[in-house]
Structure formats: C-alpha cells, structure tokens
Design an enzyme around this catalytic site. Structure first.
Site, PDB file in Angstrom:
ATOM      1  N   ALA A  14       0.832  -1.213   0.000  1.00 51.51           N
ATOM      2  CA  ALA A  14       0.000   0.000   0.000  1.00 51.51           C
ATOM      3  C   ALA A  14       0.861   1.256   0.000  1.00 51.51           C
ATOM      4  O   ALA A  14       0.671   2.163  -0.821  1.00 51.51           O
ATOM      5  CB  ALA A  14      -0.936  -0.005   1.213  1.00 51.51           C
ATOM      6  N   LYS A  36      10.126   1.146  10.074  1.00 58.86           N
ATOM      7  CA  LYS A  36      10.800   1.018  11.369  1.00 58.86           C
ATOM      8  C   LYS A  36      11.945   0.009  11.387  1.00 58.86           C
ATOM      9  O   LYS A  36      12.735   0.001  12.333  1.00 58.86           O
ATOM     10  CB  LYS A  36       9.795   0.700  12.464  1.00 58.86           C
ATOM     11  CG  LYS A  36       9.069  -0.631  12.363  1.00 58.86           C
ATOM     12  CD  LYS A  36       8.089  -0.741  13.536  1.00 58.86           C
ATOM     13  CE  LYS A  36       7.335  -2.040  13.526  1.00 58.86           C
ATOM     14  NZ  LYS A  36       6.392  -2.136  14.659  1.00 58.86           N
ATOM     15  N   THR A  44       3.605  -7.520   3.642  1.00 55.28           N
ATOM     16  CA  THR A  44       3.509  -7.861   2.223  1.00 55.28           C
ATOM     17  C   THR A  44       4.493  -8.958   1.858  1.00 55.28           C
ATOM     18  O   THR A  44       4.157  -9.920   1.147  1.00 55.28           O
ATOM     19  CB  THR A  44       3.783  -6.612   1.354  1.00 55.28           C
ATOM     20  OG1 THR A  44       2.764  -5.646   1.599  1.00 55.28           O
ATOM     21  CG2 THR A  44       3.807  -6.969  -0.132  1.00 55.28           C
ATOM     22  N   TYR A  46       5.585 -11.399   3.351  1.00 53.91           N
ATOM     23  CA  TYR A  46       5.269 -12.751   3.833  1.00 53.91           C
ATOM     24  C   TYR A  46       4.000 -13.330   3.219  1.00 53.91           C
ATOM     25  O   TYR A  46       3.615 -14.449   3.538  1.00 53.91           O
ATOM     26  CB  TYR A  46       5.168 -12.741   5.356  1.00 53.91           C
ATOM     27  CG  TYR A  46       6.493 -12.446   6.021  1.00 53.91           C
ATOM     28  CD1 TYR A  46       7.380 -13.474   6.342  1.00 53.91           C
ATOM     29  CD2 TYR A  46       6.883 -11.142   6.281  1.00 53.91           C
ATOM     30  CE1 TYR A  46       8.607 -13.207   6.924  1.00 53.91           C
ATOM     31  CE2 TYR A  46       8.117 -10.859   6.865  1.00 53.91           C
ATOM     32  CZ  TYR A  46       8.970 -11.894   7.183  1.00 53.91           C
ATOM     33  OH  TYR A  46      10.201 -11.630   7.758  1.00 53.91           O
ATOM     34  N   GLN A  48       1.912 -15.323   0.833  1.00 49.84           N
ATOM     35  CA  GLN A  48       2.269 -16.456  -0.021  1.00 49.84           C
ATOM     36  C   GLN A  48       1.318 -16.632  -1.204  1.00 49.84           C
ATOM     37  O   GLN A  48       1.734 -16.714  -2.346  1.00 49.84           O
ATOM     38  CB  GLN A  48       2.272 -17.758   0.807  1.00 49.84           C
ATOM     39  CG  GLN A  48       3.429 -17.916   1.742  1.00 49.84           C
ATOM     40  CD  GLN A  48       3.416 -19.291   2.413  1.00 49.84           C
ATOM     41  OE1 GLN A  48       2.534 -20.118   2.174  1.00 49.84           O
ATOM     42  NE2 GLN A  48       4.389 -19.523   3.270  1.00 49.84           N
ATOM     43  N   GLY A  49       0.015 -16.692  -0.896  1.00 47.84           N
ATOM     44  CA  GLY A  49      -0.963 -17.165  -1.872  1.00 47.84           C
ATOM     45  C   GLY A  49      -1.012 -16.410  -3.173  1.00 47.84           C
ATOM     46  O   GLY A  49      -0.802 -16.972  -4.246  1.00 47.84           O
ATOM     47  N   GLU A 116      -8.676 -20.612  -3.921  1.00 49.52           N
ATOM     48  CA  GLU A 116      -8.531 -20.663  -2.477  1.00 49.52           C
ATOM     49  C   GLU A 116      -9.898 -20.675  -1.814  1.00 49.52           C
ATOM     50  O   GLU A 116     -10.936 -20.558  -2.477  1.00 49.52           O
ATOM     51  CB  GLU A 116      -7.678 -19.477  -1.986  1.00 49.52           C
ATOM     52  CG  GLU A 116      -6.260 -19.507  -2.579  1.00 49.52           C
ATOM     53  CD  GLU A 116      -5.386 -18.372  -2.081  1.00 49.52           C
ATOM     54  OE1 GLU A 116      -5.856 -17.557  -1.261  1.00 49.52           O
ATOM     55  OE2 GLU A 116      -4.226 -18.298  -2.513  1.00 49.52           O
ATOM     56  N   HIS A 244      -5.554 -17.761  10.343  1.00 48.49           N
ATOM     57  CA  HIS A 244      -5.335 -18.610   9.173  1.00 48.49           C
ATOM     58  C   HIS A 244      -5.403 -20.056   9.644  1.00 48.49           C
ATOM     59  O   HIS A 244      -4.740 -20.431  10.614  1.00 48.49           O
ATOM     60  CB  HIS A 244      -3.979 -18.316   8.540  1.00 48.49           C
ATOM     61  CG  HIS A 244      -3.872 -18.838   7.147  1.00 48.49           C
ATOM     62  ND1 HIS A 244      -3.798 -20.190   6.857  1.00 48.49           N
ATOM     63  CD2 HIS A 244      -3.850 -18.204   5.951  1.00 48.49           C
ATOM     64  CE1 HIS A 244      -3.730 -20.355   5.545  1.00 48.49           C
ATOM     65  NE2 HIS A 244      -3.772 -19.167   4.972  1.00 48.49           N
ATOM     66  N   ARG A 291     -12.252 -18.977   5.601  1.00 54.78           N
ATOM     67  CA  ARG A 291     -11.286 -19.207   6.674  1.00 54.78           C
ATOM     68  C   ARG A 291     -11.900 -19.251   8.067  1.00 54.78           C
ATOM     69  O   ARG A 291     -11.426 -19.997   8.932  1.00 54.78           O
ATOM     70  CB  ARG A 291     -10.203 -18.121   6.627  1.00 54.78           C
ATOM     71  CG  ARG A 291      -9.282 -18.285   5.441  1.00 54.78           C
ATOM     72  CD  ARG A 291      -8.257 -17.171   5.363  1.00 54.78           C
ATOM     73  NE  ARG A 291      -7.360 -17.392   4.235  1.00 54.78           N
ATOM     74  CZ  ARG A 291      -6.407 -16.551   3.869  1.00 54.78           C
ATOM     75  NH1 ARG A 291      -6.232 -15.414   4.527  1.00 54.78           N
ATOM     76  NH2 ARG A 291      -5.627 -16.819   2.850  1.00 54.78           N
ATOM     77  N   HIS A 352      -3.684 -14.090  11.839  1.00 52.74           N
ATOM     78  CA  HIS A 352      -3.162 -13.841  10.498  1.00 52.74           C
ATOM     79  C   HIS A 352      -3.479 -12.455   9.962  1.00 52.74           C
ATOM     80  O   HIS A 352      -2.628 -11.822   9.333  1.00 52.74           O
ATOM     81  CB  HIS A 352      -3.729 -14.899   9.549  1.00 52.74           C
ATOM     82  CG  HIS A 352      -3.232 -14.810   8.147  1.00 52.74           C
ATOM     83  ND1 HIS A 352      -1.897 -14.956   7.813  1.00 52.74           N
ATOM     84  CD2 HIS A 352      -3.886 -14.599   6.967  1.00 52.74           C
ATOM     85  CE1 HIS A 352      -1.759 -14.834   6.503  1.00 52.74           C
ATOM     86  NE2 HIS A 352      -2.940 -14.602   5.974  1.00 52.74           N
ATOM     87  N   ARG A 387     -12.342 -11.775   5.883  1.00 49.30           N
ATOM     88  CA  ARG A 387     -11.717 -11.487   4.588  1.00 49.30           C
ATOM     89  C   ARG A 387     -11.685 -12.723   3.692  1.00 49.30           C
ATOM     90  O   ARG A 387     -11.269 -13.798   4.119  1.00 49.30           O
ATOM     91  CB  ARG A 387     -10.282 -10.983   4.790  1.00 49.30           C
ATOM     92  CG  ARG A 387      -9.516 -10.808   3.493  1.00 49.30           C
ATOM     93  CD  ARG A 387      -8.167 -10.169   3.727  1.00 49.30           C
ATOM     94  NE  ARG A 387      -7.218 -11.030   4.409  1.00 49.30           N
ATOM     95  CZ  ARG A 387      -6.454 -11.928   3.815  1.00 49.30           C
ATOM     96  NH1 ARG A 387      -6.537 -12.141   2.498  1.00 49.30           N
ATOM     97  NH2 ARG A 387      -5.590 -12.646   4.509  1.00 49.30           N
ATOM     98  N   LEU A 393      -4.044  -8.080  -0.769  1.00 46.75           N
ATOM     99  CA  LEU A 393      -3.113  -7.369  -1.641  1.00 46.75           C
ATOM    100  C   LEU A 393      -3.881  -6.553  -2.677  1.00 46.75           C
ATOM    101  O   LEU A 393      -3.475  -5.441  -3.042  1.00 46.75           O
ATOM    102  CB  LEU A 393      -2.167  -8.355  -2.330  1.00 46.75           C
ATOM    103  CG  LEU A 393      -1.209  -9.125  -1.413  1.00 46.75           C
ATOM    104  CD1 LEU A 393      -0.418 -10.161  -2.212  1.00 46.75           C
ATOM    105  CD2 LEU A 393      -0.254  -8.184  -0.683  1.00 46.75           C
TER     106      LEU A 393
END
Length: 532
Positions: A14, A36, A44, A46, A48-49, A116, A244, A291, A352, A387, A393
């Site tokens: 973002a 930081k 972002t 990390y 995967q999908g 998914e 997750h 989920r 998650h 979600r 993303l």
C-alpha cells in the site's frame, strides 16, 4: 525537523504503490517513506498465496468475485466498496506488472490461476508461493528509480501530530482534528524528531503480534491503529481477527510459517489425528470453505481429539507440480524432517489478519484531516466480518491508488504547520529494567490467546479486559517516566490494539464471521459495524 509534501508510514504494497504514484504525478514535490526496520520487512513480503483478480472473463466474472467476497464477509461488507475493489482490481494488477512484478504462467502463456477458500472460480494469480516477496521486490526497485522519493529506514513513528500538541483540547467529539505530521524515533541517533507533512498516509500493516501464535512478522504491532485511536480518530470492527487455518505447527517458533490456502486449492485435504477427513462435518465446501469456518472446524477437532494440531495431507498430489508451485513450503517442511510426498503436514490456526482497523471512506480518508490509511491497518468496508482469501493485496493496491487520486488534487491547498513544538523529554530516564517490558508483552500475548481467540465467551472477555486494564496502567506509567524506546512503544501499541479487539468483541452480542461467542451463538438481526 524534516519537511515533506507526502509522508508515507510503511513500506509494504500500500505504502509503496501510493508513493510511486504521487511521486510520478508530482515530480516537483518531495515524497518521504519511513519504515521502522529494513525497507523490505513488511507484512507484504510474507504473503504467499497471491492476488485475487478477475482476468478470465470466459470462466469468471466480476459478479462472481463480488458475491464470493460478500458471502465471506457475512453481512458486514460495504457493497459499494466491494464493487470498487473487484472492478478496479485488474487495472491495478496490470500496473504492478508494468513495474516489473512477475507472476506464474501456464504453458499456453496465460497467467496460472489458483483457487482458495471461499472462491467459486480459479482467479488467484501468484508467483510460486512467495507472491508477496516478488511484489515487494518489484515495488522497491521502482521506488529507487524515483529521484523525488526518500526512503528512511529504522525510523519508528511515536505519535501523530495534531492540535493536541499545540495545546488544544482534542476529544472524540472534536470535528476538525488535523494531522500535521509525525513524531518519530530515529533509531540511528536514538532521538525523537518531528517530520512535518502536508499529507500523510498510514500503511503500517496489522497487529498479529498481539497473539502468542501468529503468521505475522515481529513488526506487526498495530502501530497505526493505536496512534489513530490515541489521536481520537475512528476505529472499527477490531473484533474480527482472522486466524489462518493452516500455519505449520512448530511449538516455540515465532512467527509461525504459513502454509498457503492455495495448497488446499490444489487438492490438499485436512485430516485429524486419526487420519479422518473431517471438514464434511462442518461445511459442504470441505477444506475450501471460508477461513472463519475452517479455523473453527480445526479448533473443534483439536478439542475433540485433545491434540494441538491437525494435518494437511498432500501425499496424493502431483509432487512435481507441488514442488514447482510451492518450493518454499516444500523446502521448509524438508528442513524439519517432513517429506510432503510421504508425511502429512502438522498445522494449526494462527492469528493472520485484522479485518477491522482505521475507519476510512472510499478514498482512504480517515476521520482525521490530511491523514489517509490503506492496507491492513485500514477498515475500508471490503472485508466485513471475514476477509476472502487473497483479497488483501488487491485491496491495498486499489486503495493506495484512490488515496493517490485524492492526494494529488488537494496537495497544493495544504500548508505546513509552522509552530509545532519539539518532543518534550524532560523528566524521563533510561529504562532500568527491560524485564518490565518483556514480561508485560508475554502477559499480553497469553491473555489474548487464551481469552480472545477463535472461540470466545463473555467471561473470557471480561477477564481479558480486567487484565488489560492493569497492563495499560503499568505501561502508561512506564511511558511517562522513561525515555521512549521501540520496545516500549510497541508494547503500548499492542496493548491498545488488544483493548480495541476485546472492546469490539464485548460490544458484539452475536456470532458473526470471525467473531464467535458461545454465549451468543447466532447472528442478530441488527447488522452494524462496531465503531470505537
């Protein structure tokens, strides 16, 4: 003092997307990104999908993607926002590709699409099982080519500068709260500096570290949400924390390694300790249910069998295809002695994603003027109570673009605030015992994991709130007495995030989406957002 036209807090999808766009549109303006830790250490990276986007109109449609999102959101999605994100998504993905992001293709040259949980069609584009890392790489390379962008690492945001810092009384009922920039802790000099900005975007990610077990990196400490709440901005729907269903079960490892939902999309089957396929007992969509349903089903099976995990069975899958699509997962399992072709993968739910956050409108405006929010820290109305997989993303790109559209229109009408005071460090001392911070953090994670997890009760929430009140009082006293440190700031932010999760959960007198309270097992007729 540092002055910049556009200030961006966070260097994930973002923040970087917005920064690229405003820098290109306003080459005479200065854009400053602060993060930081390292520039690429973001949520972002990390992911995967992949990215859920409709790009095959012969087999898919916007209407199907909209419907899947609304079903997952369980009655709390903003339908206008869902339509915006789904329909604007393809253009944003094409921009990402034009900046250099590479996604997997099938032998015929079309993009390879995954499926998914909660999706009715194959629509998830991906880069093997490291999609986020590839997106982060491409965006950072594009950022480096822009001469009017400054990226400052190891710079920790402490507070949003508002009228409060000018001596005015600011409360929740104040109508015209304004953002003038940020007080930040420069970790290289260990001094608090002020960055004044005309416009600021918060893209600070999630708050998964409030839980003992999470797929989020250690930086996910709810900084943006906590700062906006302290600045008297609006926060909503924090009770909806997505667990997750399938994090790799490795006691003591933090963050937990994610086993992407795409593995189940390609045929992976969830089984209990007896080897039984159990999902038919919970949902007709089996292992590819949304989920919230899968996580609760796994939680139920773990309680029934008295175990701390279930299994994901991939032994029947095409191993050549598995290794090609999921090389990172394959190597991770191999490194701890799991041969995916012969062994089932032990998995358990882990915190998650935060579906709630800083309340925004369809152009990313928060309730504080000159302050935008995008990405996981924002609550745009897309996700509702849960979600849909791989919509995160997509949402980040669409809202970064919408923040940019608004920002470039108004930037020239906004002036810098000149009379902002320096940070006052009088009366503070260096912390004498770090154990006061580390032990409080352990207590917080224990409280949230034991009382405010996948399944909740009124008694658990009451206990959590009482214990959080004590932690809050102790930490605020420490904050007033000692010099500011990243560890203390993160603890303070996580306690605030935990409080908001518990408060939202206590207000919601029903079970909906990711919030399941056994004292209110059914949905109520009153569908509303919990605004704090």
């Amino acid at each position: 003092m540092h002055q910049t036209d556009f200030l961006v807090v966070g260097s994930g999808i973002a923040g970087l997307t917005y920064a690229l766009k405003v820098a290109e549109q306003c080459p005479d303006k200065k854009v400053t990104i602060i993060t930081k830790t390292r520039e690429d250490e973001t949520n972002t990276k990390y992911a995967q999908g992949g990215v859920a986007v409709v790009n095959d109109l012969e087999n898919d449609s916007f209407e199907k993607h909209i419907e899947d999102t609304l079903i997952a959101g369980d009655g709390l999605c903003n339908e206008q926002v869902v339509e915006i994100v789904v329909k604007e998504g393809p253009d944003r993905v094409n921009e990402l590709i034009s900046w250099g992001a590479q996604f997997d293709k099938s032998p015929d040259g079309d993009y390879a699409l995954g499926k998914e949980g909660g999706h009715s069609e194959f629509r998830v584009i991906h880069h093997k099982d490291v999609t986020g890392r590839e997106i982060e790489r491409a965006l950072l390379e594009a950022i480096r080519r822009k001469k009017n962008i400054e990226l400052i690492t190891h710079c920790f945001v402490v507070e949003i500068i508002t009228q409060h810092h000018l001596g005015y009384l600011v409360t929740k009922s104040t109508q015209d709260i304004e953002c003038y920039g940020m007080y930040v802790l420069n970790l290289k000099t260990n001094k608090i500096e002020k960055i004044l900005s005309r416009l600021t975007l918060l893209a600070t990610g999630g708050n998964g570290q409030v839980y003992r077990t999470t797929t989020n990196p250690v930086i996910a400490t709810g900084d943006g949400v906590a700062m906006v709440y302290r600045a008297k901005g609006r926060i909503e729907n924090m009770e909806f924390i997505q667990f997750h269903p399938t994090a790799l079960y490795q006691p003591g490892e933090s963050p937990s390694f994610l086993i992407t939902e795409a593995v189940r999309g390609d045929g992976g089957i969830l089984r209990n300790k007896n080897g039984e396929d159990f999902m038919h007992k919970y949902d007709e969509r089996l292992s590819l249910a949304p989920r919230d349903i899968v996580a609760r089903a796994i939680d139920s099976e773990m309680k029934i069998t008295g175990t701390e995990h279930v299994y994901l069975d991939c032994r029947h899958m095409d191993m050549e295809k598995f290794v090609h699509h999921f090389p990172n997962i394959y190597e991770k399992c191999k490194s701890i002695g799991i041969d995916v072709s012969k062994d089932m993968i032990p998995v358990a739910p882990a915190a998650h994603y935060s579906c709630g956050g800083i309340k925004t409108d369809e152009y990313g405006h928060t309730s504080i003027r000159n302050l935008y929010a995008a990405g996981e820290c924002a609550s745009t109305g897309l996700h509702g109570a849960n979600r849909l997989a791989s919509n995160s993303l997509l949402e980040a790109m669409v809202f970064a673009h919408r923040c940019y559209l608004d920002a470039v229109k108004v930037i020239d009408s906004i002036s810098f605030k000149e009379n902002v005071p320096d940070w006052n460090t009088l009366g503070t001392n260096a912390p004498r015992e770090m154990i006061l911070i580390t032990q409080s953090l352990k207590e917080l994670k224990q409280i949230m994991s034991d009382y405010v997890g996948i399944v909740r009760t009124n008694v658990r929430l009451e206990r959590a709130m009482r214990r959080l009140d004590i932690l809050h009082l102790e930490t605020e006293a420490l904050y007033k007495e000692t010099a500011v440190s990243p560890q203390l700031c993160e603890l303070r932010n996580l306690i605030t995030a935990g409080y908001l999760i518990v408060k939202g959960a206590a207000f919601r007198k029903e079970s909906r989406g990711l919030h399941y309270n056994t004292d209110y097992p059914y949905k109520s007729d009153l569908v509303e957002n919990i605004i704090l």
